[in-house]
Design a protein around this motif. Structure first.
Motif, PDB file in Angstrom:
ATOM      1  N   LYS A   7     -11.151  -0.530  -1.885  1.00 58.48           N
ATOM      2  CA  LYS A   7     -10.958  -0.100  -0.502  1.00 58.48           C
ATOM      3  C   LYS A   7     -12.241  -0.313   0.289  1.00 58.48           C
ATOM      4  O   LYS A   7     -13.321   0.025  -0.173  1.00 58.48           O
ATOM      5  CB  LYS A   7     -10.577   1.378  -0.451  1.00 58.48           C
ATOM      6  N   SER A  33      -4.910  -5.474  -5.346  1.00 59.78           N
ATOM      7  CA  SER A  33      -4.435  -4.400  -4.466  1.00 59.78           C
ATOM      8  C   SER A  33      -5.549  -3.966  -3.516  1.00 59.78           C
ATOM      9  O   SER A  33      -5.918  -2.812  -3.455  1.00 59.78           O
ATOM     10  CB  SER A  33      -3.943  -3.207  -5.279  1.00 59.78           C
ATOM     11  N   GLN A  35      -7.371  -2.904  -0.122  1.00 55.76           N
ATOM     12  CA  GLN A  35      -7.012  -2.164   1.079  1.00 55.76           C
ATOM     13  C   GLN A  35      -8.195  -2.187   2.028  1.00 55.76           C
ATOM     14  O   GLN A  35      -9.309  -1.854   1.645  1.00 55.76           O
ATOM     15  CB  GLN A  35      -6.637  -0.725   0.749  1.00 55.76           C
ATOM     16  N   GLU A  47      -3.082  -7.836  13.836  1.00 50.66           N
ATOM     17  CA  GLU A  47      -3.227  -7.708  12.384  1.00 50.66           C
ATOM     18  C   GLU A  47      -2.921  -9.035  11.692  1.00 50.66           C
ATOM     19  O   GLU A  47      -3.561  -9.401  10.721  1.00 50.66           O
ATOM     20  CB  GLU A  47      -2.320  -6.598  11.844  1.00 50.66           C
ATOM     21  N   GLY A  51      -5.544 -10.994   9.378  1.00 49.05           N
ATOM     22  CA  GLY A  51      -5.162 -11.305   8.011  1.00 49.05           C
ATOM     23  C   GLY A  51      -5.304 -12.776   7.676  1.00 49.05           C
ATOM     24  O   GLY A  51      -5.697 -13.134   6.571  1.00 49.05           O
ATOM     25  N   GLN A  55      -6.581 -14.749   4.203  1.00 55.45           N
ATOM     26  CA  GLN A  55      -5.475 -15.045   3.302  1.00 55.45           C
ATOM     27  C   GLN A  55      -5.526 -16.525   2.928  1.00 55.45           C
ATOM     28  O   GLN A  55      -5.692 -17.379   3.787  1.00 55.45           O
ATOM     29  CB  GLN A  55      -4.136 -14.719   3.953  1.00 55.45           C
ATOM     30  N   HIS A  65      -3.649 -11.218  -0.783  1.00 55.38           N
ATOM     31  CA  HIS A  65      -3.490 -10.529   0.488  1.00 55.38           C
ATOM     32  C   HIS A  65      -4.215  -9.192   0.431  1.00 55.38           C
ATOM     33  O   HIS A  65      -4.656  -8.746  -0.615  1.00 55.38           O
ATOM     34  CB  HIS A  65      -2.016 -10.328   0.822  1.00 55.38           C
ATOM     35  N   VAL A  66      -4.299  -8.563   1.585  1.00 55.70           N
ATOM     36  CA  VAL A  66      -4.938  -7.262   1.678  1.00 55.70           C
ATOM     37  C   VAL A  66      -4.046  -6.375   2.527  1.00 55.70           C
ATOM     38  O   VAL A  66      -3.437  -6.819   3.499  1.00 55.70           O
ATOM     39  CB  VAL A  66      -6.359  -7.383   2.290  1.00 55.70           C
ATOM     40  N   ASP A  67      -3.903  -5.111   2.119  1.00 55.14           N
ATOM     41  CA  ASP A  67      -3.215  -4.136   2.954  1.00 55.14           C
ATOM     42  C   ASP A  67      -4.177  -3.751   4.059  1.00 55.14           C
ATOM     43  O   ASP A  67      -5.299  -3.328   3.804  1.00 55.14           O
ATOM     44  CB  ASP A  67      -2.815  -2.911   2.139  1.00 55.14           C
ATOM     45  N   LEU A  68      -3.734  -3.888   5.301  1.00 56.79           N
ATOM     46  CA  LEU A  68      -4.614  -3.729   6.449  1.00 56.79           C
ATOM     47  C   LEU A  68      -4.196  -2.544   7.300  1.00 56.79           C
ATOM     48  O   LEU A  68      -3.029  -2.385   7.622  1.00 56.79           O
ATOM     49  CB  LEU A  68      -4.574  -5.010   7.287  1.00 56.79           C
ATOM     50  N   LEU A  69      -5.173  -1.725   7.679  1.00 57.11           N
ATOM     51  CA  LEU A  69      -4.982  -0.641   8.629  1.00 57.11           C
ATOM     52  C   LEU A  69      -5.969  -0.859   9.762  1.00 57.11           C
ATOM     53  O   LEU A  69      -7.178  -0.878   9.532  1.00 57.11           O
ATOM     54  CB  LEU A  69      -5.227   0.722   7.969  1.00 57.11           C
TER      55      LEU A  69
END
Length: 81
Positions: A7, A33, A35, A47, A51, A55, A65-69
């Motif tokens: 993270k 995984s 983040q 976003e 990304g 990517q 990939h990355v989970d993006l907030l």
């Protein structure tokens, strides 16, 4: 030390610096995984645009990939004088 975590929090970065984007790509390529949280209310990229900066597919055609907030709220800093 970014490579040792899953993270990452980025504050105030516009994704315009090639060598930092390369570090983010390297981090993502080592994680399954990842983040990422971005705190930048002035960032004009969506976003999807953010990304696409990191990517990519490796030689074995594995997609990373990355989970993006993306946090668009401002942050106040208080100091005691």
């Amino acid at each position: 030390s970014i490579l040792d975590t899953n993270k990452v929090l980025i504050v105030g970065y516009s994704f315009a610096d090639g060598h930092l984007n390369a570090l983010i790509r390297r981090w993502v390529s080592r994680k399954r995984s990842a983040q990422l949280a971005i705190l930048n209310p002035n960032l004009q990229l969506s976003e999807d645009q953010i990304g696409r900066i990191w990517q990519f597919n490796d030689d074995k055609k594995k997609s990373y990939h990355v989970d993006l907030l993306h946090i668009r709220k401002t942050c106040l800093l208080y100091t005691s004088d």
